[in-house]
Every structure is written in structure tokens, then in C-alpha cells.
Scaffold this active site. Sequence first.
Site, PDB file in Angstrom:
ATOM      1  N   HIS A   2     -10.252   1.791 -16.270  1.00  0.00           N
ATOM      2  CA  HIS A   2      -9.411   2.569 -17.187  1.00  0.00           C
ATOM      3  C   HIS A   2      -8.029   2.806 -16.564  1.00  0.00           C
ATOM      4  O   HIS A   2      -7.012   2.710 -17.255  1.00  0.00           O
ATOM      5  CB  HIS A   2     -10.044   3.940 -17.477  1.00  0.00           C
ATOM      6  CG  HIS A   2     -11.359   3.886 -18.181  1.00  0.00           C
ATOM      7  ND1 HIS A   2     -12.485   4.515 -17.728  1.00  0.00           N
ATOM      8  CD2 HIS A   2     -11.733   3.253 -19.329  1.00  0.00           C
ATOM      9  CE1 HIS A   2     -13.495   4.302 -18.562  1.00  0.00           C
ATOM     10  NE2 HIS A   2     -13.071   3.532 -19.532  1.00  0.00           N
TER      11      HIS A   2
ATOM     12  N   LYS B 140     -22.313  10.248 -27.319  1.00  0.00           N
ATOM     13  CA  LYS B 140     -22.451   9.704 -25.960  1.00  0.00           C
ATOM     14  C   LYS B 140     -23.017  10.734 -24.987  1.00  0.00           C
ATOM     15  O   LYS B 140     -23.256  10.424 -23.826  1.00  0.00           O
ATOM     16  CB  LYS B 140     -21.095   9.180 -25.474  1.00  0.00           C
ATOM     17  CG  LYS B 140     -20.777   7.793 -26.003  1.00  0.00           C
ATOM     18  CD  LYS B 140     -19.851   7.022 -25.088  1.00  0.00           C
ATOM     19  CE  LYS B 140     -19.848   5.551 -25.440  1.00  0.00           C
ATOM     20  NZ  LYS B 140     -18.891   4.786 -24.634  1.00  0.00           N
TER      21      LYS B 140
HETATM   22  N1  COA Z   1     -12.594  -0.625 -17.451  1.00  0.00           N
HETATM   23  C1  COA Z   1     -13.815  -0.173 -17.217  1.00  0.00           C
HETATM   24  N2  COA Z   1     -14.656   0.229 -18.157  1.00  0.00           N
HETATM   25  C2  COA Z   1     -14.216   0.171 -19.410  1.00  0.00           C
HETATM   26  C3  COA Z   1     -12.933  -0.274 -19.744  1.00  0.00           C
HETATM   27  C4  COA Z   1     -12.093  -0.693 -18.696  1.00  0.00           C
HETATM   28  N3  COA Z   1     -10.874  -1.168 -18.908  1.00  0.00           N
HETATM   29  N4  COA Z   1     -12.796  -0.223 -21.074  1.00  0.00           N
HETATM   30  C5  COA Z   1     -13.966   0.238 -21.550  1.00  0.00           C
HETATM   31  N5  COA Z   1     -14.809   0.474 -20.542  1.00  0.00           N
HETATM   32  C6  COA Z   1     -16.213   0.932 -20.641  1.00  0.00           C
HETATM   33  C7  COA Z   1     -16.286   2.410 -20.882  1.00  0.00           C
HETATM   34  O1  COA Z   1     -16.427   3.151 -19.701  1.00  0.00           O
HETATM   35  C8  COA Z   1     -17.483   2.550 -21.774  1.00  0.00           C
HETATM   36  O2  COA Z   1     -18.675   2.584 -21.017  1.00  0.00           O
HETATM   37  P1  COA Z   1     -19.993   3.276 -21.608  1.00  0.00           P
HETATM   38  O3  COA Z   1     -20.203   2.747 -23.000  1.00  0.00           O
HETATM   39  O4  COA Z   1     -21.057   2.896 -20.642  1.00  0.00           O
HETATM   40  O5  COA Z   1     -19.688   4.751 -21.628  1.00  0.00           O
HETATM   41  C9  COA Z   1     -17.514   1.254 -22.559  1.00  0.00           C
HETATM   42  O6  COA Z   1     -16.785   0.320 -21.779  1.00  0.00           O
HETATM   43  C10 COA Z   1     -16.890   1.380 -23.894  1.00  0.00           C
HETATM   44  O7  COA Z   1     -15.620   1.994 -23.727  1.00  0.00           O
HETATM   45  P2  COA Z   1     -14.653   2.245 -24.908  1.00  0.00           P
HETATM   46  O8  COA Z   1     -14.581   1.067 -25.770  1.00  0.00           O
HETATM   47  O9  COA Z   1     -13.367   2.771 -24.391  1.00  0.00           O
HETATM   48  O10 COA Z   1     -15.443   3.321 -25.734  1.00  0.00           O
HETATM   49  P3  COA Z   1     -15.275   4.778 -25.662  1.00  0.00           P
HETATM   50  O11 COA Z   1     -16.511   5.365 -26.165  1.00  0.00           O
HETATM   51  O12 COA Z   1     -14.825   5.227 -24.320  1.00  0.00           O
HETATM   52  O13 COA Z   1     -14.048   5.029 -26.680  1.00  0.00           O
HETATM   53  C11 COA Z   1     -13.112   5.377 -28.918  1.00  0.00           C
HETATM   54  C12 COA Z   1     -14.086   4.577 -28.019  1.00  0.00           C
HETATM   55  C13 COA Z   1     -12.965   6.800 -28.486  1.00  0.00           C
HETATM   56  C14 COA Z   1     -11.755   4.713 -28.872  1.00  0.00           C
HETATM   57  C15 COA Z   1     -13.695   5.268 -30.343  1.00  0.00           C
HETATM   58  O14 COA Z   1     -15.050   5.681 -30.316  1.00  0.00           O
HETATM   59  C16 COA Z   1     -12.947   6.131 -31.339  1.00  0.00           C
HETATM   60  O15 COA Z   1     -11.916   5.769 -31.824  1.00  0.00           O
HETATM   61  N6  COA Z   1     -13.496   7.327 -31.637  1.00  0.00           N
HETATM   62  C17 COA Z   1     -12.909   8.268 -32.602  1.00  0.00           C
HETATM   63  C18 COA Z   1     -13.645   8.222 -33.944  1.00  0.00           C
HETATM   64  C19 COA Z   1     -13.119   7.100 -34.799  1.00  0.00           C
HETATM   65  O16 COA Z   1     -11.962   7.028 -35.131  1.00  0.00           O
HETATM   66  N7  COA Z   1     -14.051   6.222 -35.194  1.00  0.00           N
HETATM   67  C20 COA Z   1     -13.727   5.053 -35.975  1.00  0.00           C
HETATM   68  C21 COA Z   1     -13.483   3.886 -35.060  1.00  0.00           C
HETATM   69  S1  COA Z   1     -13.173   2.413 -35.953  1.00  0.00           S
END
Ligand code: COA
Length: 158
Positions: free
Chosen positions: A17, A41
Site C-alpha cells: 500500500h 472484513k
Molecule cells: N499491496 C499489498 N496488498 C494489497 C495491495 C497492495 N498494493 N492492494 C491491495 N492489497 C490487498 C489488501 O491488503 C487486501 O487484503 P485482504 O483482502 O486480505 O484484506 C486485498 O488486497 C484487497 O485490497 P483492496 O482491493 O484494496 O480492498 P479493500 O477491502 O482494502 O478496499 C474498497 C476496497 C474500500 C476500495 C472498496 O471495498 C470500496 O470502494 N468500498 C466502499 C463501498 C463501495 O463503494 N462499494 C462499491 C464498490 S464498486
Amino acid sequence: MNKAVYAGTFDPITKGHIDVIERGTKIFNNLIVAVADNPSKNPTFSREERINQLKAITTKYPNVKVDSFGGLLIDYVRKQETNIILRGIRTISDFEYEFQMALTNRAIAPDIETIFVMACEKYSYISSRLLKEAISLGADVGLFVPAEIQEALRKKLK
Ligand code: COA
């Protein structure tokens, strides 16, 4: 470009991140790193803890602001008076998920664009869930997580 929002659960924030944040700071004048309230989560760290961790880690980037949000990301992006979502992309599996998310966001908010940066290959396969599992079983995951976060996680997961 002016301002972008990089949203995530950040439970915990990883070096992957941080790599995306650093790339974002070089592209945008202002980058908002936003902690998503994602009850599904069941985060290990509270929202306040994650905000404080992100603030401590990003003090060296003067153009980063840390915040949090609930509800739809696109609504939050609009409230921040921007139209750009920043995301990191790492693997083919990321691509499918990111594609779905970006297109869904675009369908409901055509004025908002998702911009992807290619994240560092060193962190291409890590996930917060796997790191937590490894730490809880006694592994040292310092390669992927800042030392202070690893320490805080160890205490939490004891
Ligand atoms: N390096 C390391 N790990 C990474 C990474 C990176 N560059 N990018 C993502 N990851 C990992 C994360 O740690 C996470 O791990 P986990 O699933 O084991 O916890 C996984 O990959 C997924 O990460 P990410 O895609 O960033 O998901 P998130 O849950 O952290 O965030 C949101 C997703 C918050 C952007 C999305 O859920 C959202 O927009 N939520 C708001 C509600 C909404 O608008 N919903 C409609 C969406 S279309």
C-alpha cells in the site's frame, strides 16, 4: 493532476500500500488516503487505529491527507471535490477484481475515473489477511509490513 482518493481497508497497511501511496504522491498534487469502514472484513485494527497508523507512516509526504469514510466510495470522492480514484494493480487476479470495481463505479458515476498504477512486483502476492495469519502463527513478515505495524499486530493477535 489535482487530487485523487486512494481508498482501502488497510488492515493492516502494508509496504505494498505504501508503494502505491508513494507513486500517487508523484502523480497528484494532493492524495487522500481514505480508510473504508468495511464491517464485512471484521478489521483487527479499529478505524481510529488505522487512521493513526496511516498518519504516522505518511508524515513524510506533505501532499497526503488521511481520512475515513463509510458508504459508497464514489459519494466520498465527490465530497472531496475530485473525480479520481487511485488504485494499485499487481496481478491478473487483481485485474479481474479491479476491473469489476472500476466498471461498477463508472456505471453508477460516469464522471469519476479510476486511475491505476502498477504496484511494485516485490509485494505483488501479499494480502492483509495472509499477513495476519502468518504473524499470528509466529512468522516474521517484516519484508512486507513496517516494523511498528508488525509489532502492533503481534500484540493484537496474541
Ligand atoms: N499491496 C499489498 N496488498 C494489497 C495491495 C497492495 N498494493 N492492494 C491491495 N492489497 C490487498 C489488501 O491488503 C487486501 O487484503 P485482504 O483482502 O486480505 O484484506 C486485498 O488486497 C484487497 O485490497 P483492496 O482491493 O484494496 O480492498 P479493500 O477491502 O482494502 O478496499 C474498497 C476496497 C474500500 C476500495 C472498496 O471495498 C470500496 O470502494 N468500498 C466502499 C463501498 C463501495 O463503494 N462499494 C462499491 C464498490 S464498486
